[in-house]
Scaffold this motif. Structure first.
Motif: not given
Length: 250
Positions: A112-124
Motif C-alpha cells: 500500500a505504501y508504494h501504491v500511495r507514493n507511486g514508487s512502483i516500477k514496470d519492467p516492460y
C-alpha cells in the motif's frame, strides 16, 4: 511437466470460513486464484491457506473480512513516478495488492505504501532510449536495475541500443546511422537469455559484432550477430576499411 497438486485442479471447490471458493487457476503454491461462489469475488491466496479454509471474502461482512482503505479500492487508477498509470486489481492486505500497468499490461503485487507514493516500477516500460525495456530479471523475480546495469550482458545490450537509437552516439559514430535492433532484443530479458547461451566461457572479453556474418549488415538479431574478441573485432574493422579504400581507388 505439470506439477499441479492433485487437490488443486481447476474447478475444485473448497469450504472456507466465508463460503465456498472455486479454484480458477493454480500458478504456484503461493499464487492460487479462486472465486467465491456467493459473491463472485476473485482473489489470490496460498494453496495451504485454501486447504485449511482460511481464505476470506473481502465483500463478506461476516467473519474476519478484509478492510480495504477508501483510497485503494479495486478499479482505482494511480500514477507511478516514472512508469505511467496502474490499476488496482485486487486488495489482499496492505502488504499484498495486485496491480496492472495500463501501458504494458504487466501485473505484480505491491504494498500500500508504494501504491500511495507511486514508487512502483514496470519492467516492460520503454525507458532505455525510449524504445527498449529491461524485462523481468530473472524471469519471475523482482527487477533491480541497480544490480544488472554493471553486468557484462547489460553493458553489451545498452551499447547496442545506444548505437541504434541514441542521437549523440550516432553523431560520434555516424556509421551506425540506420542500424536497427530486432523486436525481440528491444527487451533485455530476451537478450540476456541469448547472451547466457552464446557468450564464450573461456574467460576472454568479447564484443558483439553484426558485420562478420553478413558484410554491411545494419540489423542486430540472433541470426546476424556473433561474439568476437577485441583483436578479432579490430581485424574485421581493418579488413572492411581496407576493402572500402580499394573500391574507391579503382
Amino acid at each position: 511437466m505439470d506439477r499441479t497438486p492433485k487437490d488443486m485442479l481447476i474447478g475444485s471447490e473448497f469450504k472456507t470460513n466465508h463460503g465456498i471458493a472455486k479454484l480458477l487457476q493454480y500458478k504456484s503454491a503461493t499464487e492460487v486464484i479462486v472465486k467465491f461462489i456467493d459473491s463472485g469475488i476473485v482473489r489470490t491466496t496460498f494453496s495451504q491457506s485454501l486447504r485449511k479454509g482460511r481464505v476470506t471474502d473481502p465483500s463478506n461482512p461476516k467473519g474476519l473480512g478484509v478492510r480495504v482503505p477508501n483510497d485503494i479500492q479495486v478499479g482505482n487508477i494511480f500514477d507511478s513516478k516514472r512508469y505511467g498509470k496502474f490499476e488496482i486489481l485486487e486488495y489482499v492486505s496492505s502488504g499484498r495488492i495486485r496491480i496492472k500497468f495500463l501501458n504494458t499490461g504487466f501485473e505484480t503485487f505491491v504494498k500500500a505504501y508504494h501504491v500511495r507514493n507511486g514508487s512502483i516500477k514496470d519492467p516492460y516500460e520503454k525507458i532505455v532510449c525510449g524504445v527498449a525495456c529491461i524485462g523481468v530479471i530473472p524471469k519471475g523475480a523482482a527487477w533491480d536495475h541497480k544490480k544488472i546495469k554493471d553486468t557484462r550482458a547489460y553493458k553489451a545490450w545498452q551499447k547496442m541500443i545506444e548505437r541504434c537509437y541514441d542521437k549523440a552516439t550516432q553523431n560520434r559514430q555516424p556509421t551506425y546511422k540506420g542500424a536497427l535492433v530486432c523486436k525481440e532484443w528491444l527487451c533485455f530479458e530476451n537478450f540476456l537469455k541469448w547472451f547466457n547461451e552464446t557468450y564464450p566461457k573461456d574467460g576472454k572479453l568479447y564484443c558483439l559484432d553484426k558485420d562478420s556474418v553478413k558484410i554491411g549488415n545494419k540489423f542486430y538479431s540472433p541470426d546476424h550477430c556473433i561474439w568476437l574478441t577485441r583483436i578479432e573485432n579490430l581485424n574485421e574493422m581493418n579488413v572492411r576499411v581496407g576493402n572500402k579504400r580499394k573500391k574507391r581507388n579503382k
